[in-house]
Write a protein that holds these residues in place. Structure first.
Motif, PDB file in Angstrom:
ATOM      1  N   ARG A 119      -0.696  16.351  41.570  1.00  0.00           N
ATOM      2  CA  ARG A 119      -0.950  15.763  40.235  1.00  0.00           C
ATOM      3  C   ARG A 119      -2.268  16.308  39.690  1.00  0.00           C
ATOM      4  O   ARG A 119      -2.399  16.576  38.494  1.00  0.00           O
ATOM      5  N   GLN A 126      -3.128  22.180  33.154  1.00  0.00           N
ATOM      6  CA  GLN A 126      -2.813  21.879  31.752  1.00  0.00           C
ATOM      7  C   GLN A 126      -4.075  21.752  30.885  1.00  0.00           C
ATOM      8  O   GLN A 126      -4.090  22.195  29.734  1.00  0.00           O
ATOM      9  N   PHE A 169       1.397   9.248  32.995  1.00  0.00           N
ATOM     10  CA  PHE A 169       1.720  10.599  32.513  1.00  0.00           C
ATOM     11  C   PHE A 169       0.753  11.666  33.038  1.00  0.00           C
ATOM     12  O   PHE A 169       1.043  12.862  32.936  1.00  0.00           O
ATOM     13  N   SER A 172       1.481  15.372  34.698  1.00  0.00           N
ATOM     14  CA  SER A 172       2.871  15.727  34.349  1.00  0.00           C
ATOM     15  C   SER A 172       3.883  15.427  35.453  1.00  0.00           C
ATOM     16  O   SER A 172       4.538  16.341  35.977  1.00  0.00           O
ATOM     17  N   SER A 174       7.499  14.332  36.991  1.00  0.00           N
ATOM     18  CA  SER A 174       8.835  14.634  36.466  1.00  0.00           C
ATOM     19  C   SER A 174       9.475  13.406  35.828  1.00  0.00           C
ATOM     20  O   SER A 174      10.294  13.526  34.927  1.00  0.00           O
ATOM     21  N   GLN A 204       5.629  16.863  27.803  1.00  0.00           N
ATOM     22  CA  GLN A 204       5.548  17.241  29.224  1.00  0.00           C
ATOM     23  C   GLN A 204       6.927  17.445  29.856  1.00  0.00           C
ATOM     24  O   GLN A 204       7.016  17.687  31.056  1.00  0.00           O
ATOM     25  N   THR A 206       8.986  15.197  30.546  1.00  0.00           N
ATOM     26  CA  THR A 206       9.105  14.146  31.559  1.00  0.00           C
ATOM     27  C   THR A 206      10.297  13.252  31.240  1.00  0.00           C
ATOM     28  O   THR A 206      10.492  12.881  30.076  1.00  0.00           O
TER      29      THR A 206
END
Lengths: 233, 411
Positions: A119, A126, A169, A172, A174, A204, A206
């Motif tokens: 993470r 990002q 969040f 990102s 999944s 993202q 997601t």
């Protein structure tokens, strides 16, 4: 609607569940959730919506059926591997009491990055730095910068939900699973927060799986599952 | 490190309850370390009740009895040896000095010791030389001067130049007052925390002269008995290494009724008779500690219900069961460690405050010191036991986390 991709983020196949010595909550529930998709599970209180989230998170084992998360069958994973998968690939937002009250807003949001290298790496890739990631999510979710070092227990319910969303969040994941995240907010704030969630999920890619007892929210989602109907089937 | 950080932050958020746990641990640890320290220090102080003396010479019999009456002035000193032995023993080249000890008289139930002026120069208490707090030591053996132990002066309210009449006999038995031979207080010793504080000191000549006038005659040193007897001699050697040679040479003296005792060994033997009391003390200390450990466990268990949401959030974020275990155990560890450090600091503060009182009132010499091996072993046992007991709430937290899943009951 988001274009469906071939590999689902979550796939439940003929899922059944009953608490020990109790009637089954579900029988043969099947559904698929794809990356970037917004999926709503509805049903009245007590129909087992939260239990379904526990099943998908790998915290509770199903009585029968299969759960696949990112092509990995949960029942074949060890408890540690399941916890690892959950930490790296899933974010959670609850109805309330989402935050560790003794931590600051900053520490609460960055917690997944401190616990899971994946993470953290995703956030760094990002945004370049965790500080920038923090600022981005706070800004995106309408949290003013001066709240960064505020203790979580001093925030309003609405602010706490936004901090929980930022944490879910960050990096990102999944999948983001939200258990009635807007039910303690008024209607105006509900809609506003949902739009912010959707914007982040789109950005993202997601998959967003949300549980609610409020059928009015159906129109905001790509697909939905009426849990009570399934239970009765 | 993140888990330690979380454990600390979580603990700080509940600092009120945890402070009480830390305090109770600190007090228990202070009691435990205090008991261990008092035991060690009391033993050392007991062994050092008389120091600088290499041998105590007395009539053949029980070494413990000889030490009891010559050092502690306890029991009835019925056995005597000729005072003239002093010359024979001084003639032994290994002997550095010799001090006679004559007992049998008392003043208001405090023993009177007949000795020489060398007593004040040679004998040490708790490893320190004797200090005259007021006045002077005995200097003229042919005078009726008396030097008081600090406790005697304090409890009887005696000061310099006071005149006192010494009674023949000791303890609670019948006494015959030497009221016609008043002794003058010429000195008062500083407190040592040893039996020295609880006696009066006169010269052996004065002691003999007292007894010579028992039939009502005039007190005069000229009529001293050449066959005078004493109860013991304190002997100092030129080298402690020669202690066994010196004993042999004393044994070789023609007087077969002699016994030379190493005071340290005899005192250690005496101390071992107090082992039961010593063990009882330690048992009580560990009892207090066990109560505290159970208290910590109970508090952790009670706190768990309030922490279910916290644990559920951590599980949702991806915390593994062993991390939840660590989370709970880390708190117990932190509380215990801080409690141990605070307990040690508390004990050191108490020692700093009451060291003088301990030494003078109780005869226990205590000073600042880091925990020794025995203390560290005890503290490790404490830490280990706390962690062992803390696995109960930790295991419960682990079970609760699994059972509650991601949605425990609202607080």
């Amino acid at each position: 609607m988001t274009a469906l991709q071939s590999t689902p983020a979550i796939r439940a196949v003929d899922l059944s569940f009953a608490w020990p010595k109790q009637k089954p909550l579900y029988a043969n529930v099947s559904f698929e959730l794809y990356p970037g998709e917004k999926y709503l599970i509805t049903g009245p209180s007590g129909c087992g919506k939260s239990t379904l989230l526990n099943l998908l998170a790998g915290v509770v084992k199903p009585s029968a059926g299969e759960i696949w998360v990112l092509d990995r069958r949960l029942q074949t994973l060890s408890q540690t591997a399941t916890d690892q998968l959950r930490g790296e690939q899933m974010g959670f937002i609850f109805q309330q009491f989402n935050l560790l009250p003794y931590l600051s807003v900053r520490d609460n949001i960055l917690l997944p990055a401190h616990l899971f290298a994946k993470r953290k790496a995703a956030a760094l890739a990002q945004f370049g730095s965790l500080d920038d990631a923090l600022r981005y999510y706070m800004n995106h979710l309408g949290l003013s910068a001066d709240l960064e070092n505020q203790a979580a227990h001093r925030l309003s319910i609405g602010q706490q939900q936004r901090v929980a969303a930022a944490r879910a969040f960050l990096g990102s994941p999944s999948i983001v699973i939200a258990d009635e995240p807007t039910s303690s907010l008024d209607e105006g704030n509900q809609t506003q927060l949902l739009k912010l969630f959707f914007a982040l999920a789109d950005e993202q890619q997601t998959a967003l799986l949300m549980v609610s007892h409020d059928p009015r929210l159906c129109s905001y989602f790509d697909r939905q599952l009426q849990l009570a109907e399934v239970s009765q089937s | 490190m993140i888990w330690l950080h979380l454990a600390i932050q979580s603990a700080l958020a509940r600092k009120g309850a945890l402070l009480i746990m830390v305090l109770s641990t600190a007090i228990s640890v202070a009691i435990l370390l205090g008991v261990l320290k008092v035991r060690d220090d009391a033993k050392t102080s007991f062994s050092n009740a008389i120091s600088g003396v290499d041998l105590v010479l007395g009539s053949k019999g029980s070494p413990a009895e000889l030490i009891l009456y010559s050092v502690f002035h306890l029991g009835k000193p019925t056995n005597t040896i000729p005072a003239s032995l002093e010359k024979d023993i001084t003639a032994i080249p290994l002997v550095d000095w010799i001090v006679p000890i004559q007992l049998g008289d008392s003043y208001r139930n405090y023993p009177v010791v007949g000795t020489s002026t060398a007593f004040f120069e040679r004998v040490r208490a708790q490893g320190r030389p004797l200090v005259i707090q007021a006045g002077k030591a005995l200097t003229d053996p042919t005078s009726f001067d008396v030097v008081l132990g600090s406790r005697v002066a304090k409890s009887l309210g005696l000061t310099l130049s006071n005149q006192i009449a010494i009674a023949h006999g000791s303890g609670s038995g019948p006494k015959k007052d030497h009221s016609d031979s008043p002794f003058k207080v010429v000195g008062i010793l500083a407190a040592t925390g040893t039996p020295i504080d609880q006696a009066l000191y006169i010269s052996t000549q004065a002691f003999d002269a007292l007894h010579d006038i028992q039939d009502g005659g005039q007190l005069q040193f000229a009529k001293l008995d050449p066959n005078s007897r004493v109860n013991a001699f304190f002997i100092g050697l030129k080298s402690r290494a020669s202690i066994f040679s010196a004993r042999r040479q004393i044994d070789d003296l023609k007087n077969a009724n002699l016994m030379a005792v190493m005071p340290g060994v005899a005192l250690d033997d005496l101390w071992s008779t107090m082992e039961v009391a010593e063990n009882a003390l330690i048992l009580i200390a560990y009892g207090v500690l066990l109560t505290t450990i159970l208290g910590i466990t109970a508090t952790l268990l009670i706190a768990l219900d309030n922490r279910r949401r916290e644990l559920a959030i951590l599980r949702a974020i991806g915390a593994k069961p062993f991390q939840i275990l660590f989370f709970i155990l880390a708190e117990a560890f932190l509380v215990c460690m801080i409690g141990i450090l605070a307990g040690w600091a508390l004990l050191q503060a108490l020692i700093a405050m009451y060291a003088d009182q301990l030494r003078t009132e109780w005869g226990v010499v205590s000073s600042f010191g880091f925990p020794n091996t025995a203390d560290l072993t005890s503290l490790l046992i404490v830490l280990f036991t706390v962690l062992l007991f803390a696995t109960i709430p930790a295991a419960k937290a682990y079970k609760m986390a699994l059972h509650d899943g991601l949605n425990p009951p609202s607080p």
